[in-house]
Motif scaffolding. Sequence first.
Motif, PDB file in Angstrom:
ATOM      1  N   ILE A 184       0.822  -1.302   0.039  1.00 45.61           N
ATOM      2  CA  ILE A 184      -0.148   0.230  -0.231  1.00 45.61           C
ATOM      3  C   ILE A 184       0.886   1.360  -0.030  1.00 45.61           C
ATOM      4  O   ILE A 184       1.798   1.348   0.785  1.00 45.61           O
ATOM      5  CB  ILE A 184      -0.841  -0.088   1.226  1.00 45.61           C
ATOM      6  CG1 ILE A 184      -2.059  -1.281   1.369  1.00 45.61           C
ATOM      7  CG2 ILE A 184      -1.768   1.353   1.394  1.00 45.61           C
ATOM      8  CD1 ILE A 184      -2.694  -1.271   0.267  1.00 45.61           C
ATOM      9  N   GLU A 185       0.438   2.129  -0.809  1.00 42.95           N
ATOM     10  CA  GLU A 185       1.240   3.406  -0.973  1.00 42.95           C
ATOM     11  C   GLU A 185       0.741   4.461  -0.141  1.00 42.95           C
ATOM     12  O   GLU A 185      -0.545   4.738  -0.668  1.00 42.95           O
ATOM     13  CB  GLU A 185       1.437   3.840  -2.483  1.00 42.95           C
ATOM     14  CG  GLU A 185       2.261   5.127  -2.839  1.00 42.95           C
ATOM     15  CD  GLU A 185       2.857   5.365  -4.058  1.00 42.95           C
ATOM     16  OE1 GLU A 185       3.188   6.260  -4.709  1.00 42.95           O
ATOM     17  OE2 GLU A 185       3.001   4.198  -4.734  1.00 42.95           O
ATOM     18  N   ILE A 186       1.241   5.250   0.400  1.00 42.84           N
ATOM     19  CA  ILE A 186       0.676   6.389   1.481  1.00 42.84           C
ATOM     20  C   ILE A 186       0.748   7.677   0.134  1.00 42.84           C
ATOM     21  O   ILE A 186       1.994   8.001  -0.216  1.00 42.84           O
ATOM     22  CB  ILE A 186       1.568   6.944   2.522  1.00 42.84           C
ATOM     23  CG1 ILE A 186       1.378   5.561   3.776  1.00 42.84           C
ATOM     24  CG2 ILE A 186       0.980   8.064   3.056  1.00 42.84           C
ATOM     25  CD1 ILE A 186       2.130   5.977   4.978  1.00 42.84           C
ATOM     26  N   VAL A 187      -0.141   8.108   0.145  1.00 44.17           N
ATOM     27  CA  VAL A 187      -0.271   9.278  -0.863  1.00 44.17           C
ATOM     28  C   VAL A 187      -0.226  10.829  -0.142  1.00 44.17           C
ATOM     29  O   VAL A 187       0.068  11.585  -0.540  1.00 44.17           O
ATOM     30  CB  VAL A 187      -1.741   9.224  -1.873  1.00 44.17           C
ATOM     31  CG1 VAL A 187      -1.772  10.641  -2.808  1.00 44.17           C
ATOM     32  CG2 VAL A 187      -1.586   7.908  -2.657  1.00 44.17           C
ATOM     33  N   ALA A 188      -1.064  10.637   0.960  1.00 43.19           N
ATOM     34  CA  ALA A 188      -1.285  11.897   1.753  1.00 43.19           C
ATOM     35  C   ALA A 188      -1.493  11.735   3.293  1.00 43.19           C
ATOM     36  O   ALA A 188      -2.261  10.957   3.646  1.00 43.19           O
ATOM     37  CB  ALA A 188      -2.312  12.857   1.118  1.00 43.19           C
ATOM     38  N   TRP A 189      -0.919  12.589   4.025  1.00 43.71           N
ATOM     39  CA  TRP A 189      -1.292  12.853   5.590  1.00 43.71           C
ATOM     40  C   TRP A 189      -1.878  13.812   5.661  1.00 43.71           C
ATOM     41  O   TRP A 189      -1.569  15.036   5.507  1.00 43.71           O
ATOM     42  CB  TRP A 189      -0.109  12.587   6.410  1.00 43.71           C
ATOM     43  CG  TRP A 189      -0.573  12.714   7.842  1.00 43.71           C
ATOM     44  CD1 TRP A 189      -0.788  13.752   8.667  1.00 43.71           C
ATOM     45  CD2 TRP A 189      -0.732  11.362   8.795  1.00 43.71           C
ATOM     46  NE1 TRP A 189      -1.100  13.445   9.891  1.00 43.71           N
ATOM     47  CE2 TRP A 189      -0.909  12.098  10.180  1.00 43.71           C
ATOM     48  CE3 TRP A 189      -0.562  10.141   8.642  1.00 43.71           C
ATOM     49  CZ2 TRP A 189      -1.275  11.279  11.206  1.00 43.71           C
ATOM     50  CZ3 TRP A 189      -0.592   9.368   9.711  1.00 43.71           C
ATOM     51  CH2 TRP A 189      -1.010   9.947  10.953  1.00 43.71           C
ATOM     52  N   LEU A 190      -3.453  14.165   6.068  1.00 43.54           N
ATOM     53  CA  LEU A 190      -4.105  15.324   6.046  1.00 43.54           C
ATOM     54  C   LEU A 190      -4.446  15.637   7.379  1.00 43.54           C
ATOM     55  O   LEU A 190      -5.008  14.490   8.388  1.00 43.54           O
ATOM     56  CB  LEU A 190      -5.364  14.904   5.239  1.00 43.54           C
ATOM     57  CG  LEU A 190      -5.051  14.436   3.844  1.00 43.54           C
ATOM     58  CD1 LEU A 190      -6.668  14.564   3.181  1.00 43.54           C
ATOM     59  CD2 LEU A 190      -4.281  15.678   2.988  1.00 43.54           C
ATOM     60  N   CYS A 191      -4.266  16.848   7.695  1.00 42.64           N
ATOM     61  CA  CYS A 191      -4.501  17.098   9.153  1.00 42.64           C
ATOM     62  C   CYS A 191      -6.070  17.897   9.011  1.00 42.64           C
ATOM     63  O   CYS A 191      -6.087  18.874   8.317  1.00 42.64           O
ATOM     64  CB  CYS A 191      -3.661  18.039   9.664  1.00 42.64           C
ATOM     65  SG  CYS A 191      -1.797  17.428   9.822  1.00 42.64           S
ATOM     66  N   LEU A 192      -6.883  17.703   9.850  1.00 41.18           N
ATOM     67  CA  LEU A 192      -8.174  18.354   9.875  1.00 41.18           C
ATOM     68  C   LEU A 192      -8.740  18.864  10.968  1.00 41.18           C
ATOM     69  O   LEU A 192      -8.438  18.311  12.046  1.00 41.18           O
ATOM     70  CB  LEU A 192      -9.280  17.369   9.244  1.00 41.18           C
ATOM     71  CG  LEU A 192      -9.269  16.910   7.582  1.00 41.18           C
ATOM     72  CD1 LEU A 192      -8.212  15.813   7.497  1.00 41.18           C
ATOM     73  CD2 LEU A 192     -10.738  16.531   7.259  1.00 41.18           C
ATOM     74  N   GLY A 193      -9.411  20.124  10.869  1.00 41.72           N
ATOM     75  CA  GLY A 193     -10.076  20.773  12.036  1.00 41.72           C
ATOM     76  C   GLY A 193     -10.707  22.040  11.759  1.00 41.72           C
ATOM     77  O   GLY A 193     -10.327  22.652  10.562  1.00 41.72           O
ATOM     78  N   PHE A 194     -11.442  22.285  12.505  1.00 43.03           N
ATOM     79  CA  PHE A 194     -12.186  23.827  12.198  1.00 43.03           C
ATOM     80  C   PHE A 194     -11.139  24.905  12.057  1.00 43.03           C
ATOM     81  O   PHE A 194     -10.078  24.838  13.064  1.00 43.03           O
ATOM     82  CB  PHE A 194     -13.354  24.065  13.332  1.00 43.03           C
ATOM     83  CG  PHE A 194     -14.600  23.157  13.003  1.00 43.03           C
ATOM     84  CD1 PHE A 194     -15.330  23.127  11.846  1.00 43.03           C
ATOM     85  CD2 PHE A 194     -15.032  22.203  14.001  1.00 43.03           C
ATOM     86  CE1 PHE A 194     -16.530  22.613  11.879  1.00 43.03           C
ATOM     87  CE2 PHE A 194     -16.065  21.590  13.842  1.00 43.03           C
ATOM     88  CZ  PHE A 194     -16.867  21.576  12.632  1.00 43.03           C
ATOM     89  N   VAL A 195     -11.600  25.907  11.634  1.00 42.31           N
ATOM     90  CA  VAL A 195     -10.548  27.008  11.600  1.00 42.31           C
ATOM     91  C   VAL A 195     -11.783  28.286  11.558  1.00 42.31           C
ATOM     92  O   VAL A 195     -12.778  28.419  11.043  1.00 42.31           O
ATOM     93  CB  VAL A 195      -9.603  27.169  10.371  1.00 42.31           C
ATOM     94  CG1 VAL A 195      -8.433  26.010  10.359  1.00 42.31           C
ATOM     95  CG2 VAL A 195     -10.226  26.934   8.905  1.00 42.31           C
ATOM     96  N   ASP A 196     -11.240  29.330  12.231  1.00 41.40           N
ATOM     97  CA  ASP A 196     -12.022  30.575  12.068  1.00 41.40           C
ATOM     98  C   ASP A 196     -11.469  31.639  11.374  1.00 41.40           C
ATOM     99  O   ASP A 196     -11.969  32.562  11.203  1.00 41.40           O
ATOM    100  CB  ASP A 196     -12.348  31.275  13.306  1.00 41.40           C
ATOM    101  CG  ASP A 196     -10.960  31.593  14.175  1.00 41.40           C
ATOM    102  OD1 ASP A 196     -10.015  31.410  13.672  1.00 41.40           O
ATOM    103  OD2 ASP A 196     -11.157  31.693  15.335  1.00 41.40           O
TER     104      ASP A 196
END
Length: 253
Positions: A184-196
Motif C-alpha cells: 500500500i502506498e501512502i499518498v497524503a497525510w491530512l490534518c483536519l480541524g475547524f478554523v476561524d
Amino acid sequence: MLPDPSGCLTAAGAFSPDERAAVYRAIETRRDVRDEFLPEPLPEPLIARLLDAAHRAPSVGFMQPWNFVLVRRSETREKVWQAFRRANEEAAGMFSGEAQAKYRSLKLEGIRKAPLSICVTCDRTRGGAVVLGRTHNPQMDVYSTVCAVQNLWLAARAEGVGVGWVSIFHEDEVKEILGIPDHIEIVAWLCLGFVDRLYRQPELAVKGWRQRLPLEDLVFEDGWGVRDGRERPADGEQVTHPEAADSATPGGS
C-alpha cells in the motif's frame, strides 16, 4: 435531450449562478492550513460527508484505489509528528542561508494541533493486474487518489474545515506506526480541524517563499512553448519561468 432507453442518464447543464459561485469560491479560497486549527472535534456526520466526497472522486478503470485511515489518538499522532520532525530536520538541511532561516520559521504544527488526521493511501493492486485506463500509464491509480484528496479538500472548505497536507516524512516510518501493508502506498497525510480564519493568499506567498505564477505563462496552444501565435522554441530550448529554479517548497498552498 437524446433518448435514454436504459434510464441511466440524467440531465446535464450549467449550475445556477449562485451554485457556480460557491464552487469557484471553494476553489479560490482553499488553503493548506498548518497552524490555525481549533481544538474542537469534528462531528461524525461531517467526517462522513467529507469521506463520501473523497470517495466520489474519478478513478482510472473505476478501481477506487483509496483507503482512509482516521487517526484521532494523540499518542499515534505524536509518533507521526516525531517521524515528521526527524524528516523536517533533514529537509531544513537541504536549504541554506536565508532560505533555511525562512523554512525554519514556518509553523508546521498541524499533526499535533488538528483534532483529526487522515492518512490517504493507494492500493495499486486493486482491480487486478490489468486496469482499464492504466495499461500505458501505471501512475494513474496514484493520480486518482490525489483526485480523492482534492475532493475532500474542497468539501472541507465548504464546511469551514481546514486541511493541511503533510508530505515531509519517511513513508516506511508512518507505515510501521499505522500497520500499513508493504504494497500500500501512502499518498497524503491530512490534518483536519475547524478554523476561524484563513490566509487571504497562500501562506507561502504571504510569507515570501514563492508567489503564484502568472497563468498566461503556463498555457500553450497546439504544442509545447507555442503561445500567442509565436513559433515553438528550437529543439532543446527550455521554456521556464524565472521562479522555476526555486522549485522546492515545504508543503502545499
